[in-house]
Design an enzyme around this catalytic site. Structure first.
Site, PDB file in Angstrom:
ATOM      1  N   SER A  93       0.854  -1.313   0.111  1.00 22.48           N
ATOM      2  CA  SER A  93       0.083  -0.133   0.006  1.00 22.48           C
ATOM      3  C   SER A  93       0.902   1.222  -0.236  1.00 22.48           C
ATOM      4  O   SER A  93       0.348   2.355  -0.291  1.00 22.48           O
ATOM      5  CB  SER A  93      -0.906   0.113   1.253  1.00 22.48           C
TER       6      SER A  93
ATOM      7  N   ILE B 145       2.204   2.920   2.335  1.00 26.23           N
ATOM      8  CA  ILE B 145       1.913   4.039   3.413  1.00 26.23           C
ATOM      9  C   ILE B 145       3.008   3.841   4.525  1.00 26.23           C
ATOM     10  O   ILE B 145       3.273   2.953   4.923  1.00 26.23           O
ATOM     11  CB  ILE B 145       0.485   3.588   4.223  1.00 26.23           C
TER      12      ILE B 145
ATOM     13  N   HIS C  36       3.288   4.194   7.732  1.00 30.26           N
ATOM     14  CA  HIS C  36       2.273   4.323   9.146  1.00 30.26           C
ATOM     15  C   HIS C  36       2.795   5.118  10.053  1.00 30.26           C
ATOM     16  O   HIS C  36       3.788   4.887  10.380  1.00 30.26           O
ATOM     17  CB  HIS C  36       1.983   2.781   9.419  1.00 30.26           C
TER      18      HIS C  36
ATOM     19  N   LYS D   7      -4.657  -4.318   8.623  1.00 27.44           N
ATOM     20  CA  LYS D   7      -4.964  -3.087   8.610  1.00 27.44           C
ATOM     21  C   LYS D   7      -6.208  -2.633   8.024  1.00 27.44           C
ATOM     22  O   LYS D   7      -6.866  -1.512   7.883  1.00 27.44           O
ATOM     23  CB  LYS D   7      -3.689  -2.271   8.326  1.00 27.44           C
TER      24      LYS D   7
ATOM     25  N   CYS E 234       4.878   3.607 -25.011  1.00 26.91           N
ATOM     26  CA  CYS E 234       6.232   3.885 -24.370  1.00 26.91           C
ATOM     27  C   CYS E 234       6.687   2.739 -24.795  1.00 26.91           C
ATOM     28  O   CYS E 234       8.153   2.818 -24.840  1.00 26.91           O
ATOM     29  CB  CYS E 234       6.397   4.528 -23.556  1.00 26.91           C
TER      30      CYS E 234
HETATM   31  C1  LIG Z   1      -0.357  -6.312   0.726  1.00 25.85           C
HETATM   32  C2  LIG Z   1       0.370  -5.541   1.425  1.00 25.85           C
HETATM   33  C3  LIG Z   1       0.498  -4.205   1.907  1.00 25.85           C
HETATM   34  C4  LIG Z   1       1.501  -3.789   2.660  1.00 25.85           C
HETATM   35  N1  LIG Z   1       1.399  -2.364   2.826  1.00 25.85           N
HETATM   36  C5  LIG Z   1       2.330  -1.924   3.747  1.00 25.85           C
HETATM   37  C6  LIG Z   1       2.304  -0.371   4.075  1.00 25.85           C
HETATM   38  O1  LIG Z   1       1.333   0.313   3.641  1.00 25.85           O
HETATM   39  N2  LIG Z   1       3.154   0.063   4.858  1.00 25.85           N
HETATM   40  C7  LIG Z   1       4.221  -0.715   5.326  1.00 25.85           C
HETATM   41  O2  LIG Z   1       5.293  -0.082   6.133  1.00 25.85           O
HETATM   42  N3  LIG Z   1       4.460  -1.884   5.017  1.00 25.85           N
HETATM   43  C8  LIG Z   1       3.470  -2.571   4.152  1.00 25.85           C
HETATM   44  N4  LIG Z   1       3.602  -3.695   3.670  1.00 25.85           N
HETATM   45  C9  LIG Z   1       4.781  -4.599   4.028  1.00 25.85           C
HETATM   46  C10 LIG Z   1       6.042  -4.088   3.328  1.00 25.85           C
HETATM   47  O3  LIG Z   1       5.788  -4.313   2.119  1.00 25.85           O
HETATM   48  C11 LIG Z   1       7.071  -5.316   3.537  1.00 25.85           C
HETATM   49  O4  LIG Z   1       7.190  -5.131   5.101  1.00 25.85           O
HETATM   50  C12 LIG Z   1       8.486  -5.079   3.214  1.00 25.85           C
HETATM   51  O5  LIG Z   1       8.065  -4.815   1.858  1.00 25.85           O
HETATM   52  C13 LIG Z   1       9.219  -6.219   3.349  1.00 25.85           C
HETATM   53  O6  LIG Z   1      10.658  -5.928   2.841  1.00 25.85           O
HETATM   54  P1  LIG Z   1      11.650  -7.272   2.639  1.00 25.85           P
HETATM   55  O7  LIG Z   1      12.901  -6.621   1.960  1.00 25.85           O
HETATM   56  O8  LIG Z   1      11.608  -7.863   3.759  1.00 25.85           O
HETATM   57  O9  LIG Z   1      10.888  -8.065   1.530  1.00 25.85           O
HETATM   58  P2  LIG Z   1      10.905  -8.292  -0.162  1.00 25.85           P
HETATM   59  O10 LIG Z   1      10.925  -6.830  -0.727  1.00 25.85           O
HETATM   60  O11 LIG Z   1      10.185  -9.345  -0.507  1.00 25.85           O
HETATM   61  O12 LIG Z   1      12.527  -8.535  -0.252  1.00 25.85           O
HETATM   62  C14 LIG Z   1      13.138  -9.511  -0.180  1.00 25.85           C
HETATM   63  C15 LIG Z   1      14.091  -9.897  -1.181  1.00 25.85           C
HETATM   64  O13 LIG Z   1      14.871 -11.068  -1.008  1.00 25.85           O
HETATM   65  C16 LIG Z   1      15.203 -11.822  -2.014  1.00 25.85           C
HETATM   66  N5  LIG Z   1      15.355 -13.217  -1.853  1.00 25.85           N
HETATM   67  C17 LIG Z   1      14.416 -14.270  -1.508  1.00 25.85           C
HETATM   68  N6  LIG Z   1      15.085 -15.251  -1.458  1.00 25.85           N
HETATM   69  C18 LIG Z   1      16.489 -15.337  -1.734  1.00 25.85           C
HETATM   70  C19 LIG Z   1      17.479 -15.897  -2.007  1.00 25.85           C
HETATM   71  N7  LIG Z   1      17.378 -17.317  -1.648  1.00 25.85           N
HETATM   72  N8  LIG Z   1      18.693 -15.305  -2.567  1.00 25.85           N
HETATM   73  C20 LIG Z   1      18.623 -14.300  -2.708  1.00 25.85           C
HETATM   74  N9  LIG Z   1      17.633 -13.261  -2.841  1.00 25.85           N
HETATM   75  C21 LIG Z   1      16.586 -13.723  -2.036  1.00 25.85           C
HETATM   76  C22 LIG Z   1      13.750 -11.549  -2.922  1.00 25.85           C
HETATM   77  O14 LIG Z   1      14.142 -11.809  -4.255  1.00 25.85           O
HETATM   78  C23 LIG Z   1      13.541 -10.008  -2.629  1.00 25.85           C
HETATM   79  O15 LIG Z   1      14.039  -8.990  -3.352  1.00 25.85           O
HETATM   80  C24 LIG Z   1       2.648  -4.361   3.002  1.00 25.85           C
HETATM   81  C25 LIG Z   1       2.802  -5.590   2.353  1.00 25.85           C
HETATM   82  C26 LIG Z   1       1.782  -6.260   1.562  1.00 25.85           C
HETATM   83  C27 LIG Z   1       2.117  -7.535   1.016  1.00 25.85           C
END
Ligand SMILES: Cc1cc2nc3c(=O)[nH]c(=O)nc-3n(C[C@H](O)[C@H](O)[C@H](O)COP(=O)(O)OP(=O)(O)OC[C@H]3O[C@@H](n4cnc5c(N)ncnc54)[C@H](O)[C@@H]3O)c2cc1C
Length: 479
Positions: free
Chosen positions: A45, A47, A49, A250, A440
């Site tokens: 989303s 946001i 928060h 949420k 594009c």
């Molecule tokens: C529907 C939804 C709504 C949300 N809304 C909000 C919001 O409004 N505000 C907010 O604060 N948070 C929100 N969140 C939560 C937020 O998006 C996540 O907490 C955050 O993006 C997590 O980041 P990350 O880096 O942990 O995960 P990811 O972005 O998934 O990054 C993990 C990375 O690890 C890599 N990876 C995985 N396995 C391996 C491997 N074996 N080797 C190498 N690389 C690997 C993946 O390719 C990926 O790039 C929301 C989440 C969802 C799904």
């Protein structure tokens, strides 16, 4: 041996990389996708928060509230598009009023500024809300961010400060070495590091379970589906509007985005597969019905896209931010508010890394990113001046979003630059508008081919194998 390896370059891994880049360390980031921030960090989303919702004292509350505060400086330094527009959580019946009062209390305990608005006060600032609103909780410190830009900007700045990024390298093996440190195996090589940070999002349970069999984690993906509306009226909705939260999350929101679009969603259903990004008419109909309870006049003829994202829900439901083994840092179950929390989680990673590594600050660390040109935010005079200096900024590549060739070139040639159509789209937005790339995309293919020195047939949409062209076509050349 590297000092530190980060597995995963989403918002969490990228924020950790940037924070650790302040120190004199040899840091490697391994990312299995062809670009940073491709998974959950781009499908949410967006946001920032405020932090009134998480249970007071919980890790989520602490990280959320601190993260929100840290966003201002981080986004200013990195030129990330972010605006603190405030949120309104809406109660339309007595039961919801009760929940809202609990949330107000929680907000105060979490140290978050909150204010209750009555029916008239709420409609005075948001006239398109349902007239059935009884009470609304205003949280002025909530914001919206460009989620695509977030991971890119964090990683670009980390790389400018010496961090190495290896894309298309999925970690397949991990083992502790006798005498300390870890061996990390990927599809392309074997690396060693004294500290490993597991920021693998949906797959962070699998990474942990490779090396830490005594404490197994289990991530279940919970899907959220959305509608995206075109930019039609900048004053249609000015705050992020939430329903009251439930045990599933949420709740549904209606919000402007940083680019003046509107977003409706997300749903919240557990799914089996960690790559199930399908959307369904039935779920989206429920999203719309709930969104319309908040804002009855949502114009569905403005919908330009649907998408879904997967929350990485650990079975405990908590954020797991811990050094689970000496030199092995787990960032597991980072679901919402993970995006908000990323700068705060990054500080925790530095603390945990310092248990193993000597942390000496780099005297020449540069916290700033070279600002991004945003043509469609400039005055006509500023644009004219820019085009006079560099005519490529006068060649419009994306008509819907008014993106110039100059902006596309810049995003390709920066550190952590775009190499795919989606990489360009997520950095500078060609393809995000009403035509969704119809106009594009051929131009972007041509520019990528020219700038990367590869045949047009080799330009990919995103991951390996996602080619667009099967043969070079004789189509109109760029002006
Ligand atoms: C529907 C939804 C709504 C949300 N809304 C909000 C919001 O409004 N505000 C907010 O604060 N948070 C929100 N969140 C939560 C937020 O998006 C996540 O907490 C955050 O993006 C997590 O980041 P990350 O880096 O942990 O995960 P990811 O972005 O998934 O990054 C993990 C990375 O690890 C890599 N990876 C995985 N396995 C391996 C491997 N074996 N080797 C190498 N690389 C690997 C993946 O390719 C990926 O790039 C929301 C989440 C969802 C799904």
């Amino acid at each position: 041996m590297h000092d530190l390896i980060i597995i995963g370059a989403g918002a969490i891994g990228s924020a950790a990389a940037r924070e650790l880049a302040r120190y004199q360390l040899d840091i490697l980031v391994l990312e299995k996708e062809s670009d940073v921030g491709q998974v959950t960090s781009s499908a949410n989303s967006a946001i920032i928060h405020s932090g009134y919702d998480p249970i007071p004292g919980s890790e989520k509350a602490v990280m959320n509230v601190l993260g929100n505060k840290l966003y201002d400086q981080m986004c200013e330094e990195l030129d990330i598009d972010m605006r603190k527009i405030g949120s309104l959580t809406i109660a339309t019946n007595d039961e919801e009023v009760e929940i809202l009062r609990e949330l107000e209390e929680r907000g105060r305990k979490n140290g978050v500024p909150v204010e209750m608005l009555d029916h008239d006060q709420t409609l005075a600032i948001e006239p398109n809300l349902t007239p059935e609103v009884k009470l609304a909780l205003l949280a002025p410190t909530a914001g919206i961010v460009n989620p695509f830009e977030l991971s890119v900007a964090l990683m670009e700045n980390a790389m400018e400060n010496g961090v190495q990024l290896r894309l298309n390298e999925g970690v397949t093996g991990l083992r502790a070495l006798d005498g300390g440190g870890y061996e990390v195996t990927t599809n392309r090589g074997v690396y060693q590091a004294r500290v490993v940070v597991n920021a693998a999002g949906l797959h962070s349970d699998e990474i942990n379970n490779l090396v830490n069999p005594d404490t197994k984690f289990e991530i279940r993906p919970r899907k959220g589906e959305y509608f995206v509306l075109d930019h039609f009226d900048p004053n249609f909705i000015r705050h992020t509007i939430f329903t009251v939260p439930s045990s599933k999350g949420k709740g549904i929101l209606v919000s402007p985005t940083t680019h003046g679009n509107y977003i409706l969603g997300p749903s919240a259903e557990f799914v089996e597969r960690k790559d199930d990004y399908s959307t369904s008419a039935e779920t989206l109909a429920q999203v719309l019905a709930t969104a319309r309870k908040l804002v009855p006049t949502i114009p569905m003829n403005q919908v330009i896209r649907e998408f879904s994202g997967l929350r990485a829900v650990e079975k405990s439901g908590h954020f797991i931010i811990e050094e689970s083994l000496p030199g092995f840092v787990n960032l597991v179950g980072i679901q919402s508010p993970g995006l908000t929390s990323c700068p705060a989680i990054a500080l925790e990673v530095v603390k945990m890394a310092s248990n193993t590594l000597k942390m000496e600050k780099k005297p020449d660390f540069n916290p700033r990113r070279r600002p991004v040109v945003r043509l469609n935010r400039m005055t006509p005079e500023e644009r004219e001046e820019l085009v006079r200096k560099d005519p490529k900024f006068g060649n419009i590549i994306c008509r819907c979003e008014k993106i110039s060739e100059g902006e596309v070139l810049d995003c390709i040639h920066r550190k952590c630059g775009a190499t795919t159509i989606r990489g360009v789209k997520r950095r500078v937005r060609p393809g995000m508008g009403k035509c969704q790339g119809g106009f594009c995309q051929p131009r972007i293919i041509r520019i990528l081919s020219r700038e990367l020195g590869i045949p047009e047939e080799d330009v990919r949409m995103n991951e390996s194998g996602s080619w667009i062209l099967s043969t070079e076509r004789p189509c109109e050349r760029d002006q």
